[in-house]
Design a protein around this motif. Structure first.
Motif, PDB file in Angstrom:
ATOM      1  N   ASN A   1       2.654 -93.163  28.750  1.00  0.00           N
ATOM      2  CA  ASN A   1       3.625 -93.911  30.303  1.00  0.00           C
ATOM      3  C   ASN A   1       2.777 -93.092  31.490  1.00  0.00           C
ATOM      4  O   ASN A   1       2.440 -94.303  32.130  1.00  0.00           O
ATOM      5  CB  ASN A   1       5.306 -92.776  30.595  1.00  0.00           C
ATOM      6  N   PRO A   2       2.468 -92.233  31.665  1.00  0.00           N
ATOM      7  CA  PRO A   2       1.475 -92.798  33.181  1.00  0.00           C
ATOM      8  C   PRO A   2       0.585 -93.517  33.263  1.00  0.00           C
ATOM      9  O   PRO A   2       0.579 -93.535  34.769  1.00  0.00           O
ATOM     10  CB  PRO A   2       1.699 -91.087  33.332  1.00  0.00           C
ATOM     11  N   ALA A   3      -0.343 -93.456  32.279  1.00  0.00           N
ATOM     12  CA  ALA A   3      -1.451 -94.294  32.666  1.00  0.00           C
ATOM     13  C   ALA A   3      -0.793 -95.472  32.643  1.00  0.00           C
ATOM     14  O   ALA A   3      -2.736 -96.267  33.427  1.00  0.00           O
ATOM     15  CB  ALA A   3      -2.688 -94.082  31.106  1.00  0.00           C
ATOM     16  N   PHE A   4      -0.265 -96.286  32.158  1.00  0.00           N
ATOM     17  CA  PHE A   4      -0.249 -97.652  31.976  1.00  0.00           C
ATOM     18  C   PHE A   4       0.741 -97.818  33.583  1.00  0.00           C
ATOM     19  O   PHE A   4       1.703 -98.780  33.793  1.00  0.00           O
ATOM     20  CB  PHE A   4       0.553 -98.195  30.879  1.00  0.00           C
ATOM     21  N   THR A   5       1.432 -96.971  34.607  1.00  0.00           N
ATOM     22  CA  THR A   5       2.230 -96.952  35.309  1.00  0.00           C
ATOM     23  C   THR A   5       1.553 -97.917  36.621  1.00  0.00           C
ATOM     24  O   THR A   5       0.210 -97.585  36.982  1.00  0.00           O
ATOM     25  CB  THR A   5       2.714 -96.116  36.603  1.00  0.00           C
ATOM     26  N   PRO A   6       1.873 -98.967  37.100  1.00  0.00           N
ATOM     27  CA  PRO A   6       1.300 -99.678  37.897  1.00  0.00           C
ATOM     28  C   PRO A   6       1.381 -99.140  39.318  1.00  0.00           C
ATOM     29  O   PRO A   6       1.952 -98.390  39.714  1.00  0.00           O
ATOM     30  CB  PRO A   6       2.407-101.178  38.260  1.00  0.00           C
ATOM     31  N   ILE A   7      -0.118 -99.600  39.661  1.00  0.00           N
ATOM     32  CA  ILE A   7      -0.783 -98.328  41.085  1.00  0.00           C
ATOM     33  C   ILE A   7       0.316 -99.049  42.240  1.00  0.00           C
ATOM     34  O   ILE A   7       0.191 -97.995  42.970  1.00  0.00           O
ATOM     35  CB  ILE A   7      -2.430 -99.320  41.040  1.00  0.00           C
ATOM     36  N   ASN A   8       1.293 -99.443  42.543  1.00  0.00           N
ATOM     37  CA  ASN A   8       1.884-100.319  43.535  1.00  0.00           C
ATOM     38  C   ASN A   8       3.367 -98.422  43.061  1.00  0.00           C
ATOM     39  O   ASN A   8       3.735 -98.775  44.369  1.00  0.00           O
ATOM     40  CB  ASN A   8       2.589-101.183  43.634  1.00  0.00           C
ATOM     41  N   ARG A   9       2.943 -97.851  42.624  1.00  0.00           N
ATOM     42  CA  ARG A   9       4.137 -97.160  42.880  1.00  0.00           C
ATOM     43  C   ARG A   9       3.102 -95.390  42.991  1.00  0.00           C
ATOM     44  O   ARG A   9       4.030 -94.436  43.562  1.00  0.00           O
ATOM     45  CB  ARG A   9       4.004 -96.464  40.862  1.00  0.00           C
TER      46      ARG A   9
ATOM     47  N   GLY B   1      -8.332-103.026  38.389  1.00  0.00           N
ATOM     48  CA  GLY B   1      -6.991-103.046  37.569  1.00  0.00           C
ATOM     49  C   GLY B   1      -6.135-102.488  37.809  1.00  0.00           C
ATOM     50  O   GLY B   1      -6.056-101.874  39.337  1.00  0.00           O
ATOM     51  N   GLY B   2      -4.829-102.811  37.121  1.00  0.00           N
ATOM     52  CA  GLY B   2      -3.503-103.278  38.117  1.00  0.00           C
ATOM     53  C   GLY B   2      -2.934-101.829  37.885  1.00  0.00           C
ATOM     54  O   GLY B   2      -1.377-101.601  38.010  1.00  0.00           O
ATOM     55  N   ARG B   3      -3.424-100.373  36.420  1.00  0.00           N
ATOM     56  CA  ARG B   3      -2.714 -99.273  35.704  1.00  0.00           C
ATOM     57  C   ARG B   3      -3.314 -97.899  36.737  1.00  0.00           C
ATOM     58  O   ARG B   3      -5.149 -97.937  36.670  1.00  0.00           O
ATOM     59  CB  ARG B   3      -2.554 -99.853  34.717  1.00  0.00           C
ATOM     60  N   LEU B   4      -2.846 -97.246  36.525  1.00  0.00           N
ATOM     61  CA  LEU B   4      -3.301 -95.767  37.011  1.00  0.00           C
ATOM     62  C   LEU B   4      -4.256 -95.246  36.414  1.00  0.00           C
ATOM     63  O   LEU B   4      -5.576 -95.299  36.743  1.00  0.00           O
ATOM     64  CB  LEU B   4      -2.465 -94.686  36.442  1.00  0.00           C
ATOM     65  N   LEU B   5      -5.044 -95.983  35.159  1.00  0.00           N
ATOM     66  CA  LEU B   5      -5.443 -95.902  34.036  1.00  0.00           C
ATOM     67  C   LEU B   5      -7.082 -96.177  34.394  1.00  0.00           C
ATOM     68  O   LEU B   5      -7.444 -96.517  34.418  1.00  0.00           O
ATOM     69  CB  LEU B   5      -5.639 -95.483  32.903  1.00  0.00           C
ATOM     70  N   ASP B   6      -6.989 -97.634  34.901  1.00  0.00           N
ATOM     71  CA  ASP B   6      -7.669 -98.142  35.172  1.00  0.00           C
ATOM     72  C   ASP B   6      -8.260 -97.038  36.847  1.00  0.00           C
ATOM     73  O   ASP B   6      -9.674 -97.585  37.006  1.00  0.00           O
ATOM     74  CB  ASP B   6      -7.482 -99.271  36.806  1.00  0.00           C
ATOM     75  N   LEU B   7      -7.679 -96.735  37.488  1.00  0.00           N
ATOM     76  CA  LEU B   7      -8.177 -96.108  38.778  1.00  0.00           C
ATOM     77  C   LEU B   7      -8.989 -94.504  38.020  1.00  0.00           C
ATOM     78  O   LEU B   7      -9.701 -94.286  38.957  1.00  0.00           O
ATOM     79  CB  LEU B   7      -7.226 -95.794  39.422  1.00  0.00           C
ATOM     80  N   TRP B   8      -8.362 -94.478  37.042  1.00  0.00           N
ATOM     81  CA  TRP B   8      -9.044 -93.322  35.824  1.00  0.00           C
ATOM     82  C   TRP B   8     -10.466 -93.421  35.930  1.00  0.00           C
ATOM     83  O   TRP B   8     -11.482 -92.521  35.622  1.00  0.00           O
ATOM     84  CB  TRP B   8      -8.408 -92.853  34.942  1.00  0.00           C
ATOM     85  N   TRP B   9     -10.607 -94.861  35.270  1.00  0.00           N
ATOM     86  CA  TRP B   9     -12.092 -94.877  34.738  1.00  0.00           C
ATOM     87  C   TRP B   9     -12.474 -95.817  35.716  1.00  0.00           C
ATOM     88  O   TRP B   9     -13.990 -96.060  35.667  1.00  0.00           O
ATOM     89  CB  TRP B   9     -11.974 -96.131  33.689  1.00  0.00           C
ATOM     90  N   HIS B  10     -12.758 -95.124  37.108  1.00  0.00           N
ATOM     91  CA  HIS B  10     -13.127 -95.808  37.793  1.00  0.00           C
ATOM     92  C   HIS B  10     -13.917 -95.264  39.110  1.00  0.00           C
ATOM     93  O   HIS B  10     -14.048 -94.355  39.620  1.00  0.00           O
ATOM     94  CB  HIS B  10     -12.706 -96.872  39.448  1.00  0.00           C
ATOM     95  N   ARG B  11     -15.168 -94.884  38.222  1.00  0.00           N
ATOM     96  CA  ARG B  11     -16.058 -94.098  38.314  1.00  0.00           C
ATOM     97  C   ARG B  11     -17.000 -93.872  39.839  1.00  0.00           C
ATOM     98  O   ARG B  11     -17.282 -94.859  40.302  1.00  0.00           O
ATOM     99  CB  ARG B  11     -17.459 -93.440  37.542  1.00  0.00           C
ATOM    100  N   PRO B  12     -16.799 -92.649  40.403  1.00  0.00           N
ATOM    101  CA  PRO B  12     -18.108 -93.179  41.870  1.00  0.00           C
ATOM    102  C   PRO B  12     -19.388 -93.281  41.630  1.00  0.00           C
ATOM    103  O   PRO B  12     -19.590 -92.738  40.682  1.00  0.00           O
ATOM    104  CB  PRO B  12     -17.897 -90.825  42.055  1.00  0.00           C
ATOM    105  N   SER B  13     -19.562 -93.657  42.317  1.00  0.00           N
ATOM    106  CA  SER B  13     -21.045 -94.139  42.802  1.00  0.00           C
ATOM    107  C   SER B  13     -22.316 -93.947  43.049  1.00  0.00           C
ATOM    108  O   SER B  13     -23.168 -93.915  43.430  1.00  0.00           O
ATOM    109  CB  SER B  13     -21.613 -95.743  42.625  1.00  0.00           C
ATOM    110  N   GLY B  14     -21.163 -92.850  43.717  1.00  0.00           N
ATOM    111  CA  GLY B  14     -21.965 -91.470  44.777  1.00  0.00           C
ATOM    112  C   GLY B  14     -21.018 -90.293  45.564  1.00  0.00           C
ATOM    113  O   GLY B  14     -20.169 -90.908  44.842  1.00  0.00           O
TER     114      GLY B  14
END
Length: 698
Positions: free
Chosen positions: A7-15, A32-45
């Motif tokens: 469930n935490p993975a699919f929590t909306p980012i506005n929380r 994307g609008g869920r926590l898992l979208d931020l998990w997969w947003h890799r650093p580029s530098g």
């Protein structure tokens, strides 16, 4: 049901703390609008603040963190000048420079007489050291609490790096501990930790090397994503294979007649593909085969032979194309052969209305039509077949899975043949189709000559325009391809609309009114079809286009294609575009216009396209040189868009994931063992949950 642990993975980012509606909208557009979208947003530098010299030791050009005393503020006399602040330590002094600096804020952040820590890049100006806009300012205690190395994330306008880092940090801190889905022996051999630890490490790079795809944590997460992909594909495939087919065995009478009617013999590759397809159709199992053929390798003829197997066996066949123009072209190519064979062939598109459509549907339902060619109009609710045995889907990456299944659901145990003219590297093919049976057409029919391909610097544009005019005056036709539709502030790419206007101004008086057409993806479908039909019929002689002309369109009189900004296109795409010319017996030419000085990779890519006519080699080289995300443009091609796996770097992991997925389903077909339960979490985590339902229904 999705496991509660996820469930935490699919929590909306506005929380997340501090993520209001405006910020949430920006991030959603980016990731994307869920926590898992931020998990997969890799650093580029990364920004490394561990270099902490004195002012005298600080090297220009490096990011350094300095502890300083604030000396004096110098507000500017006019708003155009920068705000300056002198700071010092025991070894020397430094000027801080702020453009549009607000005095009230700067006095609070850097009060005279106080000690502060600043971080940023030192530069020399008129021989004196200065730092413009330090990116961190704080008390020694605040800076001590700050990470010495900070990840840098891809951003969008209106979103700052600091805010992004904070939100990703919080999102990652909420990642749950999940049951382990990896094979323990393989995990140990690879030296990988658990997935949660790998996720945390992904977002905490300490050196530039930590951003590479081969680190243990990135490799672990890439493998997880590839395993989810392969497992889901095998589940879908297993279900399709379990759907009982029915043997369709033809007696060969129509195919023998067609052999005699063809102007030239089939290639060995075509014969091999036809034999493989006929073998599949004769079996009890439902056929699901991919026919890959390079531009002009004769896929349409293989499709006709396959459809004749169904007709010989007393069934009907359907060929579905992504656009009306392609459907019409297939119908025009195949109709003369169908007529000679006494086979009833019809065309059904969205354009058919009223009585004519009703009559056609009635014939289809009663069995009066043997082969129907059409667009997505074929799987609409009111279309019924008497006895559909084979569905052929052309340029299948343009259709969703739902649309493909919509057509096969129109009959009992319908065999499916999907065709693509886009040669797909083996690695990409595995991620899109799993172990689907594949037939490849690697030979060109006789009479097909390679297209003469040359690179031309954009400075020679006037010469190119002159060459185009001369071609058209000899009765030939020309494509001119541009990457964008309109000029945009952020891009200097030639725009189709602008180029069309320029070519009309330069050449229309010479070539005749209406001789220069325009077609691009943002036009309404009817206008697009009309522009293409004008070119096919010869009413227009020069067609300015975006890549919408890429696949399938056949204009035998077209002998020259000019591709502007060729350095920005994918190799596979350039090869596809080049395949539009030289289809009518006359030799074809392709001019690749490039702008500016070519980099090493661009030069290597354009060299391959000049030297090779083999679409499969070109696709493999494209994957090697540019990485999977760029090849074919994932969104356009229906290939999965991986966020952690890099197919060029992780090809060996993909092969292992495929073998692992096969073994898993052999040993635990319903994923009921403890590892099976963990794998269900994996499928949900990577949003391959559609495959879960096949566990129940399959």
């Amino acid at each position: 049901m999705r496991p509660a642990l996820l469930n935490p993975a699919f929590t909306p980012i506005n929380r997340l703390k501090g993520c209001g509606p405006k910020l949430a909208a920006l991030i959603e557009k980016l990731t994307g609008g869920r926590l898992l979208d931020l998990w997969w947003h890799r650093p580029s530098g990364l920004v490394d603040r561990r270099y902490r010299p004195t002012i005298a030791e600080a090297q220009p050009g490096r990011i350094c963190t300095l502890e300083i005393s604030v000396e004096k503020h110098f507000p500017p006399r006019t708003p155009r000048l920068p705000y300056r602040i002198t700071v010092s330590d025991a070894t020397g002094s430094l000027t801080l420079v702020f453009f549009n600096g607000r005095e009230d804020y700067l006095l609070r952040a850097l009060p005279p007489g106080e000690t502060r820590v600043i971080s940023g890049q030192i530069e020399l100006f008129d021989g004196r050291a200065q730092m413009t806009h330090p990116d961190r300012i704080g008390t020694p205690a605040e800076i001590a609490a700050m990470a010495a190395v900070e990840p840098v994330y891809p951003l969008t306008a209106g979103l700052s790096g600091r805010v992004m880092s904070k939100l990703v940090d919080e999102a990652v801190s909420r990642a749950p501990v999940l049951p382990e889905w990896l094979d323990p022996a393989y995990q140990k051999r690879q030296g990988w930790g658990d997935w949660q630890g790998a996720l945390h490490r992904l977002h905490k790079p300490e050196e530039a090397e930590d951003l590479e795809p081969f680190t243990p944590w990135r490799s672990r997460l890439a493998y997880d994503e590839l395993l989810a992909n392969q497992l889901a594909l095998l589940l879908v495939r297993r279900r399709l294979k379990r759907l009982t087919g029915r043997p369709l065995v033809g007696d060969g009478r129509l195919r023998d007649k067609l052999d005699k009617a063809l102007p030239w013999p089939l290639t060995n590759a075509q014969r091999q593909a036809i034999a493989e397809i006929a073998g599949d159709m004769a079996s009890e199992r439902r056929m699901l085969r991919l026919l890959q053929g390079d531009v002009g390798s004769g896929k349409t003829m293989v499709a006709l032979y396959s459809m004749l197997v169904a007709v010989e066996a007393g069934a009907q066949a359907a060929l579905m194309a992504p656009t009306e123009i392609l459907a019409r072209q297939h119908a025009e190519t195949l109709a003369p052969y169908a007529e000679k064979l006494g086979v009833k062939l019809a065309l059904l598109t969205g354009r058919d209305k009223g009585k004519a459509r009703a009559a056609l549907l009635e014939q289809l339902a009663s069995g009066g039509i043997d082969i129907v060619i059409g667009t997505h109009a074929l799987f609409q609710g009111d279309v019924a077949f008497h006895n559909l045995g084979l569905a052929v889907i052309d340029e299948q990456h343009r259709f969703g899975v739902g649309q493909r299944l919509g057509l096969t659901n129109k009959g009992e145990g319908v065999d499916m043949l999907v065709m693509t003219a886009t040669p797909i590297p083996r690695t990409l093919s595995l991620t899109a189709y799993g172990d689907m049976d594949v037939s490849k057409l690697t030979e060109k029919p006789p009479g097909r000559k390679p297209v003469d391909t040359r690179t031309v610097a954009a400075e020679r544009l006037p010469e190119v325009m002159e060459a185009v005019a001369r071609k058209i005056e000899t009765g030939e036709r020309v494509y001119w391809v541009c990457p964008l539709v309109e000029e945009s502030e952020v891009s200097d790419l030639a725009a189709a609309a602008e180029r069309h206007a320029a070519l009309r101004e330069k050449l229309e008086a010479r070539l005749g009114a209406g001789s220069i057409g325009l077609v691009h993806g943002q036009m309404p479908a009817a206008d697009k079809d009309a522009a293409m039909e004008d070119f096919v019929a010869g009413r227009s002689k020069l067609l300015v286009a975006t890549t919408v002309i890429e696949v399938g369109v056949d204009v035998p009189e077209a002998t020259l294609i000019v591709i502007e900004h060729a350095e920005r296109f994918g190799l596979a795409q350039l090869h596809q575009l080049r395949g539009r010319v030289g289809r009518g017996g006359k030799p074809g030419s392709c001019l690749l216009l490039y702008y500016g000085k070519l980099g090493e990779t661009s030069r290597a890519r354009l060299k391959i396209i000049r030297e090779s006519d083999d679409g499969f080699r070109i696709a493999e080289e494209d994957l090697r040189l540019r990485g999977a995300g760029e090849v074919l443009g994932t969104r356009q091609s229906g290939l999965p868009d991986f966020r952690l796996a890099d197919l060029a770097a992780h090809a060996d992991l993909l092969a292992t994931a495929r073998d692992d997925a096969k073994l898993i389903l052999e040993r635990d077909p319903t994923l009921k063992t403890p590892r099976g339960e963990a794998l269900r979490h994996l499928l949900y985590l990577f949003e391959r949950d559609a495959a879960i339902q096949y566990l129940q229904s399959g």
